[in-house]
Design an enzyme around this catalytic site. Structure first.
Site, PDB file in Angstrom:
ATOM      1  N   ASP A  65       0.950   5.146   0.236  1.00 26.21           N
ATOM      2  CA  ASP A  65       0.192   6.332   0.614  1.00 26.21           C
ATOM      3  C   ASP A  65       0.757   7.557  -0.109  1.00 26.21           C
ATOM      4  O   ASP A  65       1.705   7.448  -0.889  1.00 26.21           O
ATOM      5  CB  ASP A  65       0.229   6.500   2.130  1.00 26.21           C
ATOM      6  CG  ASP A  65      -1.074   7.031   2.701  1.00 26.21           C
ATOM      7  OD1 ASP A  65      -1.768   7.786   1.988  1.00 26.21           O
ATOM      8  OD2 ASP A  65      -1.394   6.709   3.857  1.00 26.21           O
ATOM      9  N   ASP A  96     -10.120   8.144   4.935  1.00 26.93           N
ATOM     10  CA  ASP A  96     -10.040   6.953   5.780  1.00 26.93           C
ATOM     11  C   ASP A  96     -11.378   6.657   6.448  1.00 26.93           C
ATOM     12  O   ASP A  96     -12.061   7.569   6.943  1.00 26.93           O
ATOM     13  CB  ASP A  96      -9.004   7.152   6.889  1.00 26.93           C
ATOM     14  CG  ASP A  96      -7.582   7.116   6.375  1.00 26.93           C
ATOM     15  OD1 ASP A  96      -7.384   6.874   5.169  1.00 26.93           O
ATOM     16  OD2 ASP A  96      -6.661   7.330   7.184  1.00 26.93           O
ATOM     17  N   LYS A 124       0.870  -1.180   0.000  1.00 31.90           N
ATOM     18  CA  LYS A 124       0.000   0.000   0.000  1.00 31.90           C
ATOM     19  C   LYS A 124       0.903   1.225   0.000  1.00 31.90           C
ATOM     20  O   LYS A 124       1.713   1.406   0.915  1.00 31.90           O
ATOM     21  CB  LYS A 124      -0.898   0.019   1.237  1.00 31.90           C
ATOM     22  CG  LYS A 124      -1.722   1.307   1.378  1.00 31.90           C
ATOM     23  CD  LYS A 124      -2.509   1.310   2.684  1.00 31.90           C
ATOM     24  CE  LYS A 124      -3.179   2.664   2.939  1.00 31.90           C
ATOM     25  NZ  LYS A 124      -3.910   2.677   4.235  1.00 31.90           N
TER      26      LYS A 124
END
Length: 401
Positions: free
Chosen positions: A157, A214, A155
């Site tokens: 970011d 989120d 992942k």
């Protein structure tokens, strides 16, 4: 440094369809640390909750022993706050030796010995969102390091960087991941940070992508995500398919913020939206009814349908929404009737299959989506009535006669 970065990328040539790594042919399933465990690094005060190899091994053991692996949950994904704050003398990122004393390569071997896969977290910027080393100017080094460790998913970011660099940097990391020769599922946060995402390019370079904020441990958060996906402002649903999926963020069933009906909503809607099923919860402490939802094979079959077509909102009347998702074989559909209201009684929703968008002139056999129980056979014009609890859902599967 920015000029060097761009020139280096230009010299590498073209990487059209770079994400063609054979992964995420259906939405990935597994467990991820962030929503439940955030950036807890104090293993003295919180030994059971800190980001450490102990936590990830414990959750891996639960995936196997409690049946999650058997129904498809296979990734154990580390999120932010796992390394030291400084790279080593060779420029390599270093797992915190206090919290990960065995090292990442051994942790990956542990996962693989159980038939699981290990995911890790990085950031395209100079720092991660939590203030740990980012991959900007170290992408080749980090990609090879992750491959050497046996990592199966990354992942990436998007904190601490210029947003103008995303369109260059995210494809560059995919280039370096592919260059390692190790298949590594690539999760991008790219569209979550830009105003008008180029979803065609994003889908060409990422297996899954976050495109909203989120998720939090609340019904309001789940509702806002469903609303964003229902609005589909940038028409991002059309880019979902085998190898490429929109990611509305983690499954929060088993935490503190959702009622049972609201847990049903998230699980069913993530199935209809062809979303990754990445739980973020404490698998050591799950209520039986919640575990049953997480392991529900009917919901997982909808989520994992091989066509990989993302469901869409077909109508919105006040708090009532109707969604559908095409399934295999062609002509079959999942239908979700959603009540986002919070009044004290169920809503009675009276519709027809024709109104929902189904077209088979011979009608449909309808089953209940959670249990598989037969509801009945309906023509396109027959009244189709559902009682939907406040902040609740009814889910169906319609198969052509």
């Amino acid at each position: 440094m920015y000029v060097v970065f761009v020139v280096a990328l230009t010299c590498l040539g073209v990487w059209v369809d770079a994400v063609n790594n054979g992964l995420a042919r259906t939405p990935p399933m597994g467990w991820m640390s962030w929503q439940r465990y955030r950036c807890i690094t104090d293993c003295v005060q919180q030994p059971d909750n800190c980001i450490s190899e102990s936590l990830f091994k414990r959750m891996a053991d639960r995936l196997v022993s409690d049946g999650y692996k058997d129904v498809g949950y296979e990734y154990i994904n580390i999120d932010d706050c796992w390394p030291l704050k400084d790279r080593d003398a060779e420029g390599k990122i270093v797992p915190d030796p206090t919290r990960f004393p065995s090292g990442m390569a051994d942790l990956a071997k542990y996962m693989h010995s159980k038939g699981l896969k290990l995911g890790i977290y990085g950031d395209f910027g100079t720092l991660t969102c939590g203030g740990y080393p980012g991959s900007k100017f170290y992408m080749d080094v980090d990609a090879q390091t992750f491959a050497d460790w046996g990592i199966d998913s990354l992942k990436l970011d998007g904190c601490y960087t210029n947003p103008d660099d995303y369109a260059t940097g995210y494809p560059l990391m995919e280039f370096f991941l592919n260059k390692t020769g190790r298949p590594i599922l690539y999760s991008c946060s790219w569209p979550a940070y830009v105003k008008d995402p180029d979803y065609k390019t994003i889908a060409d370079n990422c297996n899954i992508w976050r495109n909203y904020g989120d998720i939090q441990d609340s019904w309001d958060s789940v509702k806002s995500i469903i609303g964003f996906y229902g609005d589909d402002t940038d028409n991002f649903t059309k880019f979902a398919g085998p190898g490429n999926f929109n990611d509305p963020d983690m499954i929060i069933l088993g935490n503190f913020g959702l009622s049972y009906d609201q847990q049903r909503v998230q699980m069913a809607m993530w199935a209809v939206m062809a979303s990754p099923l990445l739980m973020s919860n404490n698998l050591d402490d799950i209520r039986p009814e919640t575990k049953d939802l997480l392991l529900n094979k009917n919901l997982i079959a909808i989520n994992q349908d091989p066509l990989g077509i993302q469901g869409t909102r077909k109508s919105q009347t006040g708090n009532i929404e109707i969604w559908s998702r095409p399934l295999s074989p062609v002509g079959k559909f999942a239908i979700a009737i959603l009540n986002l209201g919070e009044a004290g009684c169920a809503a009675i929703v009276n519709t027809t299959l024709s109104y929902i968008g189904l077209t088979n002139q011979g009608g449909y056999k309808v089953t209940e989506g959670f249990t598989g129980a037969v509801v009945g056979t309906f023509s396109l014009s027959d009244h189709f009535v559902s009682n939907v609890n406040p902040s609740g859902i009814q889910l169906y599967v319609a198969s052509p006669n």
